[in-house]
Design an enzyme around this catalytic site. Structure first.
Site, PDB file in Angstrom:
ATOM      1  N   LYS A  52     -17.291   0.082  33.334  1.00 28.72           N
ATOM      2  CA  LYS A  52     -17.110  -0.499  34.677  1.00 28.72           C
ATOM      3  C   LYS A  52     -15.879  -1.409  34.681  1.00 28.72           C
ATOM      4  CE  LYS A  52     -21.949  -0.086  35.924  1.00 28.72           C
ATOM      5  NZ  LYS A  52     -23.292  -0.660  35.943  1.00 28.72           N
ATOM      6  N   GLN A  96     -26.215  -6.381  35.362  1.00 27.85           N
ATOM      7  CA  GLN A  96     -26.583  -5.158  34.652  1.00 27.85           C
ATOM      8  C   GLN A  96     -28.072  -5.211  34.274  1.00 27.85           C
ATOM      9  OE1 GLN A  96     -24.380  -2.522  34.091  1.00 27.85           O
ATOM     10  NE2 GLN A  96     -26.194  -1.420  33.423  1.00 27.85           N
ATOM     11  N   ASP A 119     -24.323  -3.443  44.284  1.00 23.11           N
ATOM     12  CA  ASP A 119     -25.303  -2.457  43.822  1.00 23.11           C
ATOM     13  C   ASP A 119     -26.175  -1.971  44.982  1.00 23.11           C
ATOM     14  OD1 ASP A 119     -25.252  -1.497  41.248  1.00 23.11           O
ATOM     15  OD2 ASP A 119     -26.232  -3.248  40.371  1.00 23.11           O
TER      16      ASP A 119
END
Ligand code: NDP
Length: 304
Positions: A52, A96, A119
């Site tokens: 990422k 995460q 997200d």
């Protein structure tokens, strides 16, 4: 002949578009910024996070990696989120998952400002998606829509059957397909006679988490198969059930002791009109959509 929907090529196309738009924003003095919080040392999470951050660099997006220790408390994590919420140059905050058991994941995800929730997990964004308003949609299901659209597969009027109803894949995938005017059926572990539904699907989305669960008998010939599943198999018998005669995978299995298989039995792909391979399909889109969401968040928050 079934068409392979090449996730890597579609992801590259999206990333190129994002890079172009990031460059255009740079000329106005704006640089989108993403903060990634990685707790502890889970090997798979470290790999995801590294790619990422690397993709941010490639596309000209500012990125920051915050790495609290495994022992962090919910209160300490909330303080990190509050600080990131308040920083002007941070447009997206990604925590995460999974987090260590002592951390209250839901409380933490709910603490992220909805406009920085790249997200798409915040209840406000889930609600906006359901209400058909522009929103930051979860990356993996948003990638599914991009694959279908960019491959010219008609969604409007199609019967889309989604197997799986998780908050991060199944439910948002169903909602996005509905917003694209598909007729949507959502199936799950309590669905009776699952095959009677999957056999009706023009578009079948499998997000179950069970290796090769959708068998050829469960598929309508000519359907589009979207396989979200990522399952690592280490058992030789299971390997042979899916991949007997596949020399390339045999070599990988012998070398690594494992291979990845999706939620759809690969034998079903030959029957389909088009399908996403595993690996190389949906998984490739997740980071591209994260980049796209970070750009979108920067634009919306800063009024560009
Ligand atoms: P979850 O475990 O959260 O959800 C699985 C869903 O499948 C549940 O809704 C469950 O039903 C349903 N299910 C389980 N068993 C059956 C069954 N026998 N029949 C019908 N439905 C069943 O998984 P996720 O949604 O997080 O992930 C799904 C898959 O996608 C996994 O393989 C995961 O690794 C992969 N994934 C891939 C990503 C990518 O980037 N490509 C990103 C995220 C996930 P119920 O609700 O009733 O329990």
């Amino acid at each position: 002949m079934a068409k392979v929907l090449d996730g890597a090529a579609i992801a590259a196309e999206i990333q190129q578009e994002v890079a172009g738009e990031v460059a255009a924003l740079a000329s106005k003095g704006v640089r989108p910024g993403l903060a990634v919080v990685l707790v502890g040392h889970v090997a798979a999470s470290e790999i995801y996070v590294r790619s990422k951050v690397k993709t941010c660099e490639e596309l000209g997006i500012h990125s920051e990696l915050i790495t609290p220790p495994e022992s962090i408390t919910t209160e300490e994590m909330l303080a990190i989120v509050a600080e990131l919420n308040g920083r002007e140059e941070i447009d997206g905050i990604l925590i995460q998952l999974p987090l260590p058991p002592q951390v209250d994941t839901k409380r933490l995800l709910d603490a992220i400002l909805p406009e920085k929730d790249v997200d798409g997990f915040h209840p406000v964004n889930a609600g906006r998606l359901q209400a058909g308003r522009p929103s930051l949609a979860p990356c993996t299901p948003a990638g599914v829509i991009q694959i279908l659209r960019r491959s010219g597969i008609p969604i409007a009027g199609a019967h889309a059957v989604v197997v799986g109803r998780s908050d991060i894949v199944g439910k948002p995938a169903a909602m996005l397909l509905l917003n694209e005017h598909a007729t949507v059926t959502v199936c799950h572990s309590r669905t009776r006679d699952l095959a009677s539904f999957t056999r009706q699907a023009d578009i079948l989305v499998a997000a179950i988490g069970r290796a090769g669960f959708i068998t050829p008998e469960m598929v309508k010939p000519g359907a589009t198969l979207i396989d979200v599943g990522i399952n690592r198999i280490t058992d030789r018998e299971e390997f042979l059930r899916f991949f007997a005669g596949d020399a390339r995978r045999e070599e990988t299995f012998t070398r690594r002791g494992s291979v990845i298989v999706g939620d759809i039995d690969p034998h079903a792909f030959a029957l389909s009109g088009a399908y996403t391979p595993v690996p190389g399909g949906v998984g490739k889109l997740t980071i591209a959509m994260l980049m796209s969401n970070t750009l979108q968040a920067a634009r919306q928050r800063r009024g560009f």
